[in-house]
Design a protein around this motif. Structure first.
Motif, PDB file in Angstrom:
ATOM      1  N   CYS A  79     -15.291  53.198  27.266  1.00 10.59           N
ATOM      2  CA  CYS A  79     -15.116  51.786  26.947  1.00 10.59           C
ATOM      3  C   CYS A  79     -15.881  50.886  27.911  1.00 10.59           C
ATOM      4  CB  CYS A  79     -13.637  51.425  26.976  1.00 10.59           C
ATOM      5  SG  CYS A  79     -12.622  52.431  25.854  1.00 10.59           S
ATOM      6  N   ALA A  80     -16.361  51.464  29.037  1.00  8.80           N
ATOM      7  CA  ALA A  80     -17.122  50.661  29.994  1.00  8.80           C
ATOM      8  C   ALA A  80     -18.562  50.448  29.552  1.00  8.80           C
ATOM      9  CB  ALA A  80     -17.098  51.329  31.369  1.00  8.80           C
TER      10      ALA A  80
ATOM     11  N   ASN B 173     -19.548  48.756  36.250  1.00 13.18           N
ATOM     12  CA  ASN B 173     -19.880  49.400  34.988  1.00 13.18           C
ATOM     13  C   ASN B 173     -20.877  50.533  35.207  1.00 13.18           C
ATOM     14  OD1 ASN B 173     -20.208  50.011  32.339  1.00 13.18           O
ATOM     15  ND2 ASN B 173     -21.352  48.166  31.817  1.00 13.18           N
TER      16      ASN B 173
ATOM     17  N   GLU C 120     -20.392  48.771  27.433  1.00 11.66           N
ATOM     18  CA  GLU C 120     -20.213  47.669  26.507  1.00 11.66           C
ATOM     19  C   GLU C 120     -21.447  47.363  25.668  1.00 11.66           C
ATOM     20  OE1 GLU C 120     -18.720  44.390  28.703  1.00 11.66           O
ATOM     21  OE2 GLU C 120     -16.801  45.360  29.160  1.00 11.66           O
ATOM     22  N   ASN C 121     -22.586  47.953  25.998  1.00 12.96           N
ATOM     23  CA  ASN C 121     -23.801  47.744  25.204  1.00 12.96           C
ATOM     24  C   ASN C 121     -24.040  48.860  24.193  1.00 12.96           C
ATOM     25  OD1 ASN C 121     -24.710  45.290  26.460  1.00 12.96           O
ATOM     26  ND2 ASN C 121     -25.221  46.512  28.264  1.00 12.96           N
TER      27      ASN C 121
ATOM     28  N   CYS D  16      -8.991  50.987  23.990  1.00 14.45           N
ATOM     29  CA  CYS D  16      -9.984  50.130  24.623  1.00 14.45           C
ATOM     30  C   CYS D  16     -11.343  50.174  23.924  1.00 14.45           C
ATOM     31  CB  CYS D  16     -10.155  50.501  26.095  1.00 14.45           C
ATOM     32  SG  CYS D  16     -10.744  52.195  26.368  1.00 14.45           S
TER      33      CYS D  16
ATOM     34  N   LYS E 143     -13.452  47.125  22.878  1.00  9.24           N
ATOM     35  CA  LYS E 143     -14.371  46.388  23.752  1.00  9.24           C
ATOM     36  C   LYS E 143     -15.826  46.593  23.352  1.00  9.24           C
ATOM     37  CE  LYS E 143     -11.413  46.665  27.884  1.00  9.24           C
ATOM     38  NZ  LYS E 143     -11.367  47.140  29.294  1.00  9.24           N
ATOM     39  N   LEU E 144     -16.096  47.671  22.628  1.00  8.01           N
ATOM     40  CA  LEU E 144     -17.483  48.009  22.281  1.00  8.01           C
ATOM     41  C   LEU E 144     -17.888  47.247  21.015  1.00  8.01           C
ATOM     42  CD1 LEU E 144     -17.326  51.867  22.927  1.00  8.01           C
ATOM     43  CD2 LEU E 144     -17.795  50.021  24.535  1.00  8.01           C
ATOM     44  N   LYS E 145     -18.027  45.954  21.131  1.00 11.02           N
ATOM     45  CA  LYS E 145     -18.248  45.097  19.972  1.00 11.02           C
ATOM     46  C   LYS E 145     -19.667  45.204  19.418  1.00 11.02           C
ATOM     47  CE  LYS E 145     -14.696  41.817  21.391  1.00 11.02           C
ATOM     48  NZ  LYS E 145     -14.359  40.406  21.730  1.00 11.02           N
TER      49      LYS E 145
END
Length: 808
Positions: free
Chosen positions: A425-426, A401, A428-429, A447, A450-452
């Motif tokens: 999308c990598a 990442n 994630e934070n 994608c 993925k970023l929730k």
């Protein structure tokens, strides 16, 4: 030499006696209670306080040295430390709060009594507090309650009164605290100048005076504090020039915070400072126009805050060389020029925050950004950057990442093109993602789901297209969704009604179809809904009436049908004027909307939280205008034009006292214009054209400011100024200005009988003269006499004029 062993026992016995005496002396003072005068002073101090949290409940035993917050010397027994600082606060290097447990912040109220002056051996006094209602709230006047400090506190080394309500000047007698090493008066309401006498505190290591109302110049005596390591005077009203003399002997200085003042930094270009700074805060000071050359000598910089410093220069090539250990760079809102590649980010492995927004930096975003593993905040917004957003190569993706700590990513307002890369999308934070106001195209990467952790997605003013799929509904923390002015189409997902943390939803100027999602009572924060200029159908959901925080609603230019909900009076923010408390409102680059009102389009950002608006124009709405709308007394803009509305304008429309713009044009509204409309004192834009209104136009001194015939055009029944059509008598109208049928009959018979009546009367007069000879003779004789007298009068008048002319 032989006698030496004989003296050894004597020497050992003597040492033992002294050691025993010292131990007993120390133990005696350890077990002895504090001095009575000091215990009495502390008890009287407590009596003057209201202890909300019972933090001083231990102040009852005989030994005050055992009381919470009190420490006594083990050698002398005197109270030397009083620490009642709020224990639940965590601050950064500048003293800013970065975390707290507010459940533990029950506080004290009161004044510092003069009894504290009896603690003459006090070396440490900490009564600090931060924030309204947290910890202490000391209502002090330094020349009054603190006057005793100048007499007896000569042993004081540490004094912290920050975050209270002290509202006097800094007294000059602080120089009496000759042993003082730490002084913090931050976060009060201190006014006046910084005393010159502070320069006499030769042992002072930290001086913190931030967040006050101090004025005047920084005294040059500060430059004599050779032991000073920390100088923080941020956020005051200080002015004047800061020169080399202010730092002449500050050889120990490592932290300099003078931001948010009106100071001008003027140094000789060849000046070499005597210090090596780790933290530099000169935001909002006049540093420019050139990049300060003295920075070249600083090799230990960790924090560099130089935003809004009026620097209009190219980024120097040497800047990266002095920032090898930097963690925080903020150069926003200057006029920095040149390619962004001049900043070699490879030399800054520790960098966590990079703020370069609002400059004129050009070129493409360097690929080296992806190697910044400690970066958590990246703001390159509102520059002249071009090219594409860098994407990771397949090889670099295998390394894991990239930028794993990044939580805020702002590229708004540049000239970036191409598509949004999958490499985003990598991250994630990521919490904030702002790519708006660029020229990005293509579809959104799938994608992105993925970023929730996302709380803000701002992609407006681009050329993006495609469908918004249901994965957007999985962003449970999403507060801002701005897709304004793109090419998105297809059905609007109804599951958007699950995003209960929304504050702003702007999907305007796209081609969405389907119905409006039923946002309802669960949306406690939703304040702005802008869905205008789409192809939405169906009716207005009544659930919108449950949005207590809603202050801006635009559904204009869609295909919405049905009637306006009667429950709109449930929009409490528009009824009671509730101020928004959400922290997002402090970010005008995040919370903004384009508003069409007053015949113009303008951006609302910093003032948006003061603005209340409803725009339902250019739809297929029918029915009457609900009288419930007149309860929304905070409304400033109401636009219901270009619909199929009928009925009358509510008679109490004048209740909308704050209304500035009212547009009801192009409907089928009938009846009179209510007289109460003339009481709208702030109304500057009015449009009632192309309806079926009738009767007189209300007149008032204020309505004359919107006197324009186009306001009332297309209403044939209207009369009065500014129209040229004059109104009949007031009594000729009732019930909305409709003419009375009885009055119409009277008028018609009057004009119909006028001609025949004249003819009959004239014929009757001529018949009498014809058949009655005596009347005929008398009538013509009377006429002859009148003619004769008129001729004689004319001849006399003519002769008088001739005589007067000859004499002259």
């Amino acid at each position: 030499m032989a006698s030496a062993p004989a003296f050894a026992p004597l020497i050992l016995w003597t040492l033992l006696v002294f050691q025993s005496f010292e131990f007993g002396h120390s133990e005696a003072f350890t077990n002895v209670s504090c001095f009575g005068t000091e215990r009495e002073a502390l008890l009287k101090f407590r009596q003057g306080l209201i202890d909300h949290s019972k933090r001083l409940s231990s102040w009852t035993s005989k030994d005050c040295c055992e009381w919470k917050g009190v420490e006594c010397s083990k050698k002398t027994g005197h109270v030397f430390k009083l620490d009642l600082r709020n224990p639940c606060l965590e601050t950064d290097i500048y003293g800013d709060i970065i975390g707290s447990d507010q459940s533990s912040l029950a506080g004290f109220d009161g004044n510092i009594p003069h009894h504290l002056g009896n603690l003459s051996n006090l070396q440490y006094l900490d009564l600090a507090c931060f924030g309204e209602g947290w910890g202490w709230r000391l209502k002090l006047h330094l020349h009054g309650p603190l006057e005793s400090l100048s007499v007896n506190f000569t042993s004081l080394r540490f004094l912290d009164l920050s975050g209270n309500s002290i509202n006097s000047t800094i007294p000059p007698w602080f120089y009496n605290f000759s042993k003082l090493e730490y002084l913090s008066l931050s976060g009060n309401s201190l006014s006046g100048p910084i005393p010159v006498s502070l320069g006499e505190l030769s042992f002072l290591r930290e001086l913190r005076l931030r967040d006050n109302k101090l004025s005047g110049n920084i005294p040059g005596s500060i430059g004599r504090l050779s032991n000073l390591e920390v100088l923080v005077i941020t956020n005051n009203s200080l002015n004047g020039v800061v020169s080399e003399s202010h730092f002449a002997n500050l050889t120990s200085l490592t932290l300099l915070g003078i931001s948010s003042n009106e100071l001008v930094l003027s140094f000789d270009p060849a000046w070499v400072p005597p210090f090596q700074l780790q933290y530099i805060g000169v935001t909002d000071c006049y540093v420019g126009p050139k990049f300060p050359l003295w920075l070249q000598t600083q090799r230990n910089i960790s924090y560099l805050r130089m935003a809004n410093a009026r620097i209009s220069d190219e980024v120097p090539n040497w800047l990266s060389d002095i920032l090898l250990n930097v963690e925080h760079i903020d150069l926003t809102n200057n006029t920095l020029k040149g390619p962004i590649s001049r900043m070699d980010l490879n030399k800054m492995p520790l960098l966590g925050l990079l703020g370069l927004a609002d400059n004129n930096l050009s070129g493409s975003i360097p690929n080296s950004l992806w190697a910044m593993e400690n970066l958590y905040h990246l703001d390159l917004a509102r520059n002249q950057l071009s090219g594409t957003i860098p994407s990771l190569s397949p090889i670099s993706r295998m390394d894991g990442n990239k930028m794993p700590r990044l939580i805020r990513f702002y590229l708004e307002g540049n000239n970036l093109s191409g598509s949004i890369p999958n490499s985003l999308c990598a991250m994630e934070n990521l919490i904030h993602l702002d790519l708006s106001k660029n020229q990005l195209s293509g579809r959104l990467p799938l994608c992105l789901k993925k970023l929730k952790a996302l709380e803000m997605i701002s992609l407006g003013d681009n050329r993006l297209r495609g469908q918004i799929t249901n994965y957007f509904c999985h962003f449970k923390q999403l507060a801002v969704l701005n897709l304004h002015k793109n090419g998105f189409d297809k059905v609007l997902p109804q599951c958007l009604s699950n995003l209960t943390e929304l504050v702003l939803l702007d999907l305007s100027d796209n081609d969405f179809t389907g119905e409006i999602p039923p946002f309802g009572r669960r949306f406690k924060r939703l304040s702005i809904i802008n869905l205008e200029n789409n192809s939405l159908t169906g009716g207005i959901p009544t659930q919108l009436c449950q949005l207590d925080s809603l202050r801006f609603l635009s559904l204009a230019r869609n295909n919405i049908s049905g009637s306006i909900p009667l429950c709109f009076n449930g929009l409490l923010s528009m009824v009671e004027g509730i101020d928004p408390t959400d922290s997002l409102w402090s970010y005008p680059t995040i919370i903004y909307v384009m508003v069409h009102a007053k015949r113009t389009t303008r951006l609302y950002d910093k003032t948006l939280h003061f603005f209340h608006s409803i725009d339902l124009s250019a739809n297929n709405l029918n029915g009457e205008i609900p009288k419930e709308l007149t309860r929304l007394v905070q409304l400033q803009n109401l636009n219901l034009s270009q619909n199929n509305l009928s009925g009358k304008i509510p008679s109490n429309i004048g209740n909308l006292k704050n209304l500035e713009s009212l547009d009801l044009s192009n409907n089928g509204i009938s009846g009179r214009i209510p007289p109460s409309i003339s009481s709208l004192d702030f109304l500057s834009c009015l449009n009632l054209s192309f309806n079926n209104l009738s009767g007189p136009i209300p007149s008032s001194s204020h309505l004359r400011t919107v006197d324009d015939e186009s306001v009332y055009r297309g209403n044939d029944g209207l009369c009065g100024a500014p129209l040229s059509k004059v109104c009949p008598r007031d009594g000729d109208f009732h019930n909305g200005g409709e003419p009375n049928e009885g009055n119409l009959d009277i008028h018609n018979w009057f004009y119909a009988g006028l001609g025949p009546g004249f003819a009959i009367g004239f014929l009757g007069f001529c018949s009498a003269l014809h058949f009655k000879q005596s009347w005929r003779i008398s009538y013509f004789q009377a006429i002859d006499k009148i003619i004769e007298k008129l001729m004689i009068l004319g001849m006399i008048t003519t002769l008088q004029f001739k005589r007067a002319f000859q004499e002259s």
